[in-house]
Structures are given as C-alpha cells and as structure tokens.
Design an enzyme around this catalytic site. Structure first.
Site, PDB file in Angstrom:
ATOM      1  N   ASP A 150       0.863  -1.188  -0.066  1.00 53.18           N
ATOM      2  CA  ASP A 150       0.056  -0.024   0.098  1.00 53.18           C
ATOM      3  C   ASP A 150       1.092   1.073  -0.063  1.00 53.18           C
ATOM      4  O   ASP A 150       1.932   1.364   0.655  1.00 53.18           O
ATOM      5  CB  ASP A 150      -0.931   0.126   1.092  1.00 53.18           C
ATOM      6  CG  ASP A 150      -1.953  -1.157   1.177  1.00 53.18           C
ATOM      7  OD1 ASP A 150      -2.214  -1.681  -0.081  1.00 53.18           O
ATOM      8  OD2 ASP A 150      -2.237  -1.471   2.334  1.00 53.18           O
ATOM      9  N   GLU A 199      -9.482   0.467  -4.284  1.00 47.58           N
ATOM     10  CA  GLU A 199      -8.373   0.915  -3.433  1.00 47.58           C
ATOM     11  C   GLU A 199      -7.213   1.292  -4.472  1.00 47.58           C
ATOM     12  O   GLU A 199      -6.443   0.624  -4.678  1.00 47.58           O
ATOM     13  CB  GLU A 199      -7.916  -0.459  -2.598  1.00 47.58           C
ATOM     14  CG  GLU A 199      -8.741  -0.738  -1.684  1.00 47.58           C
ATOM     15  CD  GLU A 199      -8.244  -1.901  -0.668  1.00 47.58           C
ATOM     16  OE1 GLU A 199      -7.147  -2.202  -0.873  1.00 47.58           O
ATOM     17  OE2 GLU A 199      -9.031  -2.286   0.140  1.00 47.58           O
TER      18      GLU A 199
END
Length: 228
Positions: A150, A199
């Site tokens: 991430d 995302e």
C-alpha cells in the site's frame, strides 16, 4: 513520524474479540490452497481472493525491506515485501522521486494472525458484510503473499483513502505503476469481480508483461487469469 495508517497495521487490536460468526470456519471449508504446489505459491501471478487463500503457516521465504521511504520509524513486518517486488518497488519510487513526487510505502507483508485480528476488528465495528468489502479474511489477504504494498502521500496525511487517487502521486501511480510490474489490484467499478471496494493505494506485483496487459486492457487479475 507516527504511523497514521487507517488499515490498523500499527493500531492496537483487541485479541479478546469473541469471533462467533467471525470464525475462519466458513472461509476455510474448501481449503483451495491444498491444491497449490510450492512452486505455485511462489509464483508472482498467484491469485488470492475471497475463494482462493493461503495456508495459515505460509510465509514467503524471500521477504526483504525495500529501500523506499515509510511514514514511520518503527521496525515492523509491514516494511517487508518479496525480493523481486522490492527491487521493482525501488525502481518505481526512484522514478517518482525524479519527478518530484512525495510517495511513501505504508503497508506490505502481513501475517495470517495479524490479518485475522484486523478483520475481526472491522467486523466488530461495521458488521461482517461491510467488513468484507474493505478487509480480507485471514488467509485471503494479498498482503500475506508479500507481493502487495500500500502506498500513500503527505497530501492525504499518509492515510489509505480513495482521495489518494486525486493527488499527483495517485495519478502518477495510476498511469505508471504497470511499467514497473505493479497493478492497482482493486480498481474502480470492479467490485463485483474482485469483491473489494476501490483501493487506489493497493499495489500488487505481477511482473512487467502481465501488468502492461492488465493496465492497457483495464482488467483485474481475475480477468487476466480467466477467473472472472
């Protein structure tokens, strides 16, 4: 600098949560990973989703810490990623830095046990249905593969939020990540296929050629591998 990560990687998680309906039993009934060979588990194109998972004791053998900036100083497992992905991530960050972008890595490898706690927390807070859209059950998280990272930026206070897509870093990632072998694993308007909401921060390493095809054709990993 303190970690402001909203995916709870470094937030306190209650270990005393009554799992009840949150048990792994429903998710582990078929144990699809039992058919995976060791070679398949090490494949960078390994598909992990709501139907296909990883063994509880699976830990990649080649986890390393990439030489990229993190918004925290603690030595945490989330700094780690598999070696091939780490080298590609370093190249990606170098290019972003050359273009004066402030990109930070936030969350890489995550153990089965850590994911179990995180998912249980979300279930307790929002209910199982909503939790399943934003968090994977243990054994079904790409973070356990060591192939996911991430990313974030100061403009969103180092959080993992959809508004990251509107930052210069988010826009650059969307257009350039594939050059380095990464895809945005959970793209917009693909929730019916991936099972998860959009995302823009979640990068998955798949290798340059697959990433190029997936990016250019607007595919998910499921579609690319024929599992949509």
């Amino acid at each position: 600098m303190k970690n402001k990560n909203d995916d709870l990687d470094s937030a306190p998680i209650k270990n005393s949560i009554d799992k009840g309906e949150q048990s792994q039993e429903d998710f582990d009934k078929d144990k699809p990973w039992e058919s995976y060979t060791e070679e398949q588990l090490d494949d960078v194109l390994l598909l992990i989703d709501k139907e296909r998972g990883l063994p509880k004791d699976y830990v990649p053998s080649d986890l390393v810490e990439p030489n990229v900036p993190f918004p925290f100083i603690e030595e945490l497992p989330q700094r780690l990623i598999r070696q091939e992905a780490a080298a590609a991530l370093e190249d990606l960050f170098k290019k972003a830095n050359d273009e004066n972008l402030n990109l930070y890595a936030q969350s890489g490898y995550r153990s089965y046990e850590r994911q179990e706690n995180i998912f249980a927390y979300y279930v307790e807070r929002t209910g199982k249905e909503k939790a399943s859209r934003v968090s994977a059950n243990a054994g079904h998280s790409e973070h356990q593969t060591g192939l996911a990272m991430d990313v974030t930026s100061p403009e969103v206070n180092f959080q993992l939020v959809t508004s990251f897509e509107d930052t210069p870093e988010g826009q650059w990632i969307k257009e350039n990540a594939a050059q380095f072998g990464f895809i945005i694993r959970y793209p917009k308007d693909k929730e019916k296929i991936t099972g998860y909401q959009y995302e823009p921060w979640h990068l998955r390493f798949v290798g340059k050629e697959p990433a190029k095809i997936i990016h250019e054709q607007g595919l998910t990993l499921e579609e690319y591998l024929g599992f949509e």
